[in-house]
Scaffold this motif. Structure first.
Motif, PDB file in Angstrom:
ATOM      1  N   GLY A 127     -32.785  -3.027 -49.023  1.00 55.50           N
ATOM      2  CA  GLY A 127     -33.242  -2.337 -47.818  1.00 55.50           C
ATOM      3  C   GLY A 127     -32.093  -1.943 -46.915  1.00 55.50           C
ATOM      4  N   LEU A 128     -31.117  -2.834 -46.788  1.00 54.98           N
ATOM      5  CA  LEU A 128     -29.949  -2.527 -45.968  1.00 54.98           C
ATOM      6  C   LEU A 128     -29.191  -1.323 -46.513  1.00 54.98           C
ATOM      7  CD1 LEU A 128     -27.820  -3.169 -43.779  1.00 54.98           C
ATOM      8  CD2 LEU A 128     -26.804  -4.824 -45.380  1.00 54.98           C
ATOM      9  N   PHE A 129     -29.014  -1.280 -47.830  1.00 58.45           N
ATOM     10  CA  PHE A 129     -28.250  -0.178 -48.407  1.00 58.45           C
ATOM     11  C   PHE A 129     -29.009   1.145 -48.363  1.00 58.45           C
ATOM     12  CE2 PHE A 129     -24.144  -1.380 -49.884  1.00 58.45           C
ATOM     13  CZ  PHE A 129     -23.566  -0.167 -50.254  1.00 58.45           C
ATOM     14  N   ILE A 130     -30.315   1.077 -48.483  1.00 54.37           N
ATOM     15  CA  ILE A 130     -31.102   2.308 -48.311  1.00 54.37           C
ATOM     16  C   ILE A 130     -30.961   2.815 -46.885  1.00 54.37           C
ATOM     17  CG2 ILE A 130     -33.458   3.217 -48.254  1.00 54.37           C
ATOM     18  CD1 ILE A 130     -34.078   1.422 -50.636  1.00 54.37           C
ATOM     19  N   ALA A 131     -30.929   1.888 -45.931  1.00 57.29           N
ATOM     20  CA  ALA A 131     -30.718   2.288 -44.532  1.00 57.29           C
ATOM     21  C   ALA A 131     -29.342   2.924 -44.353  1.00 57.29           C
ATOM     22  CB  ALA A 131     -30.871   1.075 -43.618  1.00 57.29           C
ATOM     23  N   LEU A 132     -28.302   2.353 -44.995  1.00 58.73           N
ATOM     24  CA  LEU A 132     -26.965   2.945 -44.922  1.00 58.73           C
ATOM     25  C   LEU A 132     -26.948   4.336 -45.552  1.00 58.73           C
ATOM     26  CD1 LEU A 132     -24.815  -0.182 -45.833  1.00 58.73           C
ATOM     27  CD2 LEU A 132     -24.788   1.020 -43.642  1.00 58.73           C
ATOM     28  N   TRP A 133     -27.654   4.495 -46.667  1.00 59.45           N
ATOM     29  CA  TRP A 133     -27.729   5.802 -47.333  1.00 59.45           C
ATOM     30  C   TRP A 133     -28.390   6.839 -46.411  1.00 59.45           C
ATOM     31  CZ3 TRP A 133     -32.693   7.621 -49.299  1.00 59.45           C
ATOM     32  CH2 TRP A 133     -32.612   8.874 -49.904  1.00 59.45           C
ATOM     33  N   LEU A 134     -29.499   6.459 -45.790  1.00 59.93           N
ATOM     34  CA  LEU A 134     -30.180   7.385 -44.881  1.00 59.93           C
ATOM     35  C   LEU A 134     -29.297   7.723 -43.673  1.00 59.93           C
ATOM     36  CD1 LEU A 134     -33.770   5.830 -44.908  1.00 59.93           C
ATOM     37  CD2 LEU A 134     -33.086   8.040 -45.868  1.00 59.93           C
ATOM     38  N   TRP A 135     -28.629   6.700 -43.152  1.00 61.40           N
ATOM     39  CA  TRP A 135     -27.763   6.907 -41.993  1.00 61.40           C
ATOM     40  C   TRP A 135     -26.633   7.873 -42.313  1.00 61.40           C
ATOM     41  CZ3 TRP A 135     -27.547   6.611 -36.979  1.00 61.40           C
ATOM     42  CH2 TRP A 135     -26.317   6.562 -36.326  1.00 61.40           C
ATOM     43  N   HIS A 136     -25.951   7.652 -43.415  1.00 63.08           N
ATOM     44  CA  HIS A 136     -24.826   8.518 -43.766  1.00 63.08           C
ATOM     45  C   HIS A 136     -25.283   9.911 -44.186  1.00 63.08           C
ATOM     46  CE1 HIS A 136     -22.486   4.581 -44.475  1.00 63.08           C
ATOM     47  NE2 HIS A 136     -22.104   5.111 -43.343  1.00 63.08           N
ATOM     48  N   SER A 137     -26.487  10.012 -44.716  1.00 64.29           N
ATOM     49  CA  SER A 137     -27.028  11.341 -45.030  1.00 64.29           C
ATOM     50  C   SER A 137     -27.154  12.185 -43.767  1.00 64.29           C
ATOM     51  CB  SER A 137     -28.406  11.214 -45.702  1.00 64.29           C
ATOM     52  OG  SER A 137     -28.312  10.524 -46.926  1.00 64.29           O
ATOM     53  N   MET A 138     -27.382  11.503 -42.643  1.00 64.38           N
ATOM     54  CA  MET A 138     -27.559  12.228 -41.383  1.00 64.38           C
ATOM     55  C   MET A 138     -26.255  12.415 -40.614  1.00 64.38           C
ATOM     56  SD  MET A 138     -31.162  10.700 -39.894  1.00 64.38           S
ATOM     57  CE  MET A 138     -30.570   9.007 -39.872  1.00 64.38           C
ATOM     58  N   VAL A 139     -25.396  11.392 -40.592  1.00 62.38           N
ATOM     59  CA  VAL A 139     -24.279  11.416 -39.643  1.00 62.38           C
ATOM     60  C   VAL A 139     -22.938  11.829 -40.244  1.00 62.38           C
ATOM     61  CG1 VAL A 139     -25.399   9.608 -38.278  1.00 62.38           C
ATOM     62  CG2 VAL A 139     -23.639   8.984 -39.949  1.00 62.38           C
ATOM     63  N   LEU A 140     -22.773  11.767 -41.556  1.00 64.20           N
ATOM     64  CA  LEU A 140     -21.478  12.170 -42.110  1.00 64.20           C
ATOM     65  C   LEU A 140     -21.222  13.636 -41.806  1.00 64.20           C
ATOM     66  CD1 LEU A 140     -21.219  10.483 -45.646  1.00 64.20           C
ATOM     67  CD2 LEU A 140     -20.083   9.816 -43.521  1.00 64.20           C
ATOM     68  N   PRO A 141     -20.034  13.959 -41.324  1.00 63.27           N
ATOM     69  CA  PRO A 141     -19.721  15.359 -41.011  1.00 63.27           C
ATOM     70  C   PRO A 141     -19.601  16.205 -42.280  1.00 63.27           C
ATOM     71  CG  PRO A 141     -17.774  13.986 -40.767  1.00 63.27           C
ATOM     72  CD  PRO A 141     -18.916  13.060 -41.031  1.00 63.27           C
ATOM     73  N   HIS A 142     -19.476  17.503 -42.092  1.00 67.37           N
ATOM     74  CA  HIS A 142     -19.292  18.440 -43.203  1.00 67.37           C
ATOM     75  C   HIS A 142     -17.937  19.138 -43.025  1.00 67.37           C
ATOM     76  CE1 HIS A 142     -23.510  18.279 -44.705  1.00 67.37           C
ATOM     77  NE2 HIS A 142     -23.782  18.018 -43.433  1.00 67.37           N
ATOM     78  N   PRO A 143     -16.845  18.464 -43.373  1.00 70.98           N
ATOM     79  CA  PRO A 143     -15.521  19.064 -43.156  1.00 70.98           C
ATOM     80  C   PRO A 143     -15.350  20.360 -43.949  1.00 70.98           C
ATOM     81  CG  PRO A 143     -15.355  16.730 -43.748  1.00 70.98           C
ATOM     82  CD  PRO A 143     -16.759  17.145 -44.008  1.00 70.98           C
ATOM     83  N   LYS A 144     -14.646  21.305 -43.345  1.00 72.07           N
ATOM     84  CA  LYS A 144     -14.392  22.567 -44.045  1.00 72.07           C
ATOM     85  C   LYS A 144     -13.616  22.338 -45.332  1.00 72.07           C
ATOM     86  CE  LYS A 144     -14.403  25.479 -39.908  1.00 72.07           C
ATOM     87  NZ  LYS A 144     -13.590  26.410 -39.068  1.00 72.07           N
ATOM     88  N   GLU A 145     -12.701  21.351 -45.290  1.00 75.52           N
ATOM     89  CA  GLU A 145     -11.895  21.062 -46.483  1.00 75.52           C
ATOM     90  C   GLU A 145     -12.746  20.583 -47.644  1.00 75.52           C
ATOM     91  OE1 GLU A 145     -11.403  19.969 -43.504  1.00 75.52           O
ATOM     92  OE2 GLU A 145      -9.331  20.322 -42.840  1.00 75.52           O
ATOM     93  N   ASP A 146     -13.958  20.092 -47.319  1.00 74.89           N
ATOM     94  CA  ASP A 146     -14.828  19.552 -48.354  1.00 74.89           C
ATOM     95  C   ASP A 146     -15.798  20.582 -48.899  1.00 74.89           C
ATOM     96  OD1 ASP A 146     -15.523  17.380 -49.952  1.00 74.89           O
ATOM     97  OD2 ASP A 146     -17.172  16.776 -48.636  1.00 74.89           O
ATOM     98  N   ARG A 147     -16.030  21.653 -48.147  1.00 74.67           N
ATOM     99  CA  ARG A 147     -17.051  22.610 -48.576  1.00 74.67           C
ATOM    100  C   ARG A 147     -16.594  24.052 -48.557  1.00 74.67           C
ATOM    101  NH1 ARG A 147     -19.197  24.633 -43.655  1.00 74.67           N
ATOM    102  NH2 ARG A 147     -18.636  23.345 -41.859  1.00 74.67           N
ATOM    103  N   GLY A 148     -15.427  24.298 -47.968  1.00 70.65           N
ATOM    104  CA  GLY A 148     -15.014  25.683 -47.790  1.00 70.65           C
ATOM    105  C   GLY A 148     -13.813  26.086 -48.610  1.00 70.65           C
ATOM    106  N   ILE A 149     -13.530  25.361 -49.691  1.00 66.72           N
ATOM    107  CA  ILE A 149     -12.356  25.672 -50.498  1.00 66.72           C
ATOM    108  C   ILE A 149     -12.787  26.046 -51.912  1.00 66.72           C
ATOM    109  CG2 ILE A 149     -10.860  24.110 -49.209  1.00 66.72           C
ATOM    110  CD1 ILE A 149     -11.163  22.112 -51.482  1.00 66.72           C
TER     111      ILE A 149
END
Length: 443
Positions: free
Chosen positions: A188-210
Motif C-alpha cells: 500500500g505504501l509503494f502504491i501511494a508512492l507510485w500515485l504521488w510521483h505520477s502526479m508530482v514528478l516534473p517533465h524536464p525538457k531534457e527528458d521529453r524534448g530531445i
C-alpha cells in the motif's frame, strides 16, 4: 491562479526528491536484509538463506548492461513511475505467497522481480535527478537524497522488522500471517508512492524534448566504454584496480550475510536470540546511525586531506571493528546495551572505511565515459558482496559462528594487501571532488 500555484508546487524538488530516494532505498533493503530475517523465521538454514539472497545482488551486478537503453526507450520519468508500480506489485506478490505452500518459490520469484525493478529504478531515478534539477539544486539536495535513502534503510531494517515482530505477538506467534500483513502494508505504501510521483514528478525538457539516440548508436558506444574501462591504465594497474574492487570488501561480504542471522539465531545454535523487535532496534536504528556517522566523518576527512592520507586509517576502520563479532560469539552477552554498542562500533567503522572504496571508484572512473565507468565499478562492488555471500552461510554451518568470525578477521589481511597495491594521487579526494563524493556516497 490556483492551478498555476499547484503546478508550481508540483515542480518543487521538495515534493519529489525526498520521496524518490526513499522509494529507491526501501526495495533494496527489503531484498537484501528483510528477506534474510523472513527466511530465518520461516525455518531455512543459514546456508540456504545466504545462497538464495546473495543471488539477488545479480541485477545490480549486471545493470550496466541495460542502463544505456533507458535513454533510448521512453523517458526517465516513465521508467521511474513504471518501476515503482512493478516494485509495489512485487511487494504484493511476496505478501500473497508467504502463507501458501509454495512460499519459498513464490517469495523468491517476487524478490527477483523486485530486485530487477529496483536496479532499473536506481538507474532511472539517478538520471532523472540530474535532468530534473539545475546544478544549484543538485548540490543543495544531495544531502537530502542521501538522508532519505538512509531513512528507507532505518524504516526497512528497523520499523518494518519491529512491526512484523509485534504482529507475531498480537497474533500469538503466527509468523507467516504476520509477515504477510507487514508486506501488504508496504504494498500500500509503494502504491501511494507510485500515485504521488505520477502526479508530482516534473517533465524536464531534457527528458521529453530531445531526439533520442538509436539503438545502433548506443551499442558501439557501450562496447567502447567497456573497452576503455579495462584499457585506461596499464594491464598491471588495471588488474590491481579490479582486485581492489573485488577483494577490499570480501570480509564484509561474508560478515554482512551472517551477522543478522547470528543476532536472531537461537542461543542453542550459537546465536544471541534477539527478537525481531530487538533486531529492528539494533540494526535498523543504532547500526544505521553508526554507519551514517562513520560515512559523514569519512567524507569530511577525505575532503580535507585527500584519500591517500586517510587510506590506511580507513582500511583499519573497515576491518578491525569486525572483532566485536568474535567477542559476542565467544562471550554471548545478554546485555542489550552491550550488543548495541558492539553493532554501533562495527557499523561506524564500516561507514568510515567504505569511504576509501567509493572514492577509489570515483578516482578510477575519471576521464572519458566517467558515468559508464562508475556504473561498471559499482557492478564490481555488487559482485564483491555477492560472491562471498553465496558461501557465507555454508561456511558458518561447518565451523560455527565463533570460528566463522575468526575466519572473517583472518581474511581482513586480503583487504590490507590489495590496499597496499593501489596508487592514488596525493591531491585526490580534497575539496575539488568533495561535491561529487557527496553525490555518490548514498550508494
Amino acid at each position: 491562479m490556483m492551478k498555476q500555484i499547484v503546478n508550481t508546487r508540483r515542480k518543487s524538488p521538495w515534493t519529489w526528491v525526498p520521496t524518490l530516494y526513499f522509494a529507491e532505498g526501501l526495495p533494496y533493503v527489503a531484498v537484501m536484509t528483510i528477506s534474510m530475517i523472513l527466511y530465518k523465521q520461516l525455518g531455512l538454514t543459514n546456508a540456504e538463506i545466504t545462497f538464495y539472497t546473495s543471488w539477488l545482488y545479480l541485477p545490480w551486478v549486471i545493470k550496466p548492461m541495460w542502463s544505456p537503453f533507458i535513454d533510448v526507450v521512453k523517458t526517465k520519468r516513465w521508467w521511474v513511475v513504471s518501476m515503482q508500480l512493478l516494485i509495489g506489485a512485487a511487494f504484493g506478490g511476496v505478501a500473497f505467497t508467504i502463507p501458501t505452500d509454495f512460499w519459498l518459490q513464490g517469495t523468491l520469484f517476487f524478490f527477483w522481480l523486485m530486485a530487477f525493478s529496483s536496479a532499473t529504478h536506481d538507474i532511472a531515478a539517478d538520471g532523472f535527478y540530474m535532468i530534473g534539477l539545475n546544478e544549484h539544486d543538485q548540490a543543495w539536495f544531495v544531502g537530502i537524497r542521501s538522508t532519505f535513502y538512509r531513512a528507507a534503510n532505518i524504516f526497512g531494517q528497523g520499523v518494518l522488522v519491529m512491526i512484523a515482530g509485534n504482529l507475531q505477538v498480537y497474533f500469538r506467534g503466527s509468523i507467516k500471517y504476520s509477515w504477510s500483513l507487514m508486506f501488504y502494508g508496504v504494498t500500500g505504501l509503494f502504491i501511494a508512492l507510485w500515485l504521488w510521483h505520477s502526479m508530482v514528478l516534473p517533465h524536464p525538457k531534457e527528458d521529453r524534448g530531445i531526439e533520442r539516440p538509436q539503438t545502433n548508436e548506443i551499442i558501439p558506444k557501450f562496447i567502447h566504454s567497456i573497452q576503455t574501462f579495462f584499457s585506461k591504465f596499464s594491464a598491471r594497474e588495471t588488474l590491481i584496480a579490479i582486485c581492489f574492487m573485488l577483494l577490499y570488501r570480501m570480509p564484509e561480504g561474508l560478515l554482512a550475510k551472517v551477522s543478522p542471522l547470528f543476532l536472531i539465531d537461537k542461543p542453542s545454535n550459537g546465536g544471541l536470540g534477539l527478537s525481531p523487535q530487538e533486531y529492528g532496534f539494533v540494526q535498523g536504528t543504532v547500526g544505521i546511525i553508526g554507519l551514517t556517522l562513520g560515512g559523514i566523518l569519512g567524507g569530511m576527512a577525505a575532503g580535507k586531506d585527500g584519500l591517500r592520507r586517510w587510506l590506511w586509517p580507513m582500511v583499519c576502520a573497515i576491518t578491525l571493528p569486525d572483532l566485536v563479532y568474535v567477542y559476542m560469539s565467544y562471550d554471548m552477552p545478554s546485555s542489550f546495551t552491550i550488543i548495541n554498542i558492539c553493532v554501533f562500533i562495527e557499523q561506524f567503522g564500516y561507514g568510515f572505511g567504505f569511504t576509501a572504496y567509493m572514492l577509489y571508484l570515483i578516482y578510477y572512473s575519471q576521464g572519458e565515459y566517467k558515468t559508464s565507468h562508475y556504473a561498471i565499478g559499482t557492478a564490481f562492488m555488487a559482485l564483491s558482496m555477492m560472491l562471498p555471500g553465496l558461501v557465507a552461510g555454508f561456511l558458518q554451518q561447518q565451523v560455527g559462528y565463533f570460528w566463522f568470525f575468526i575466519i572473517v578477521i583472518a581474511l581482513c589481511s586480503i583487504t590490507f594487501i590489495v590496499s597496499s597495491k593501489i596508487s592514488v594521487s596525493p591531491e585526490f579526494g580534497k575539496k575539488s571532488i568533495e561535491d561529487e563524493w557527496e553525490r555518490k556516497q548514498d550508494k
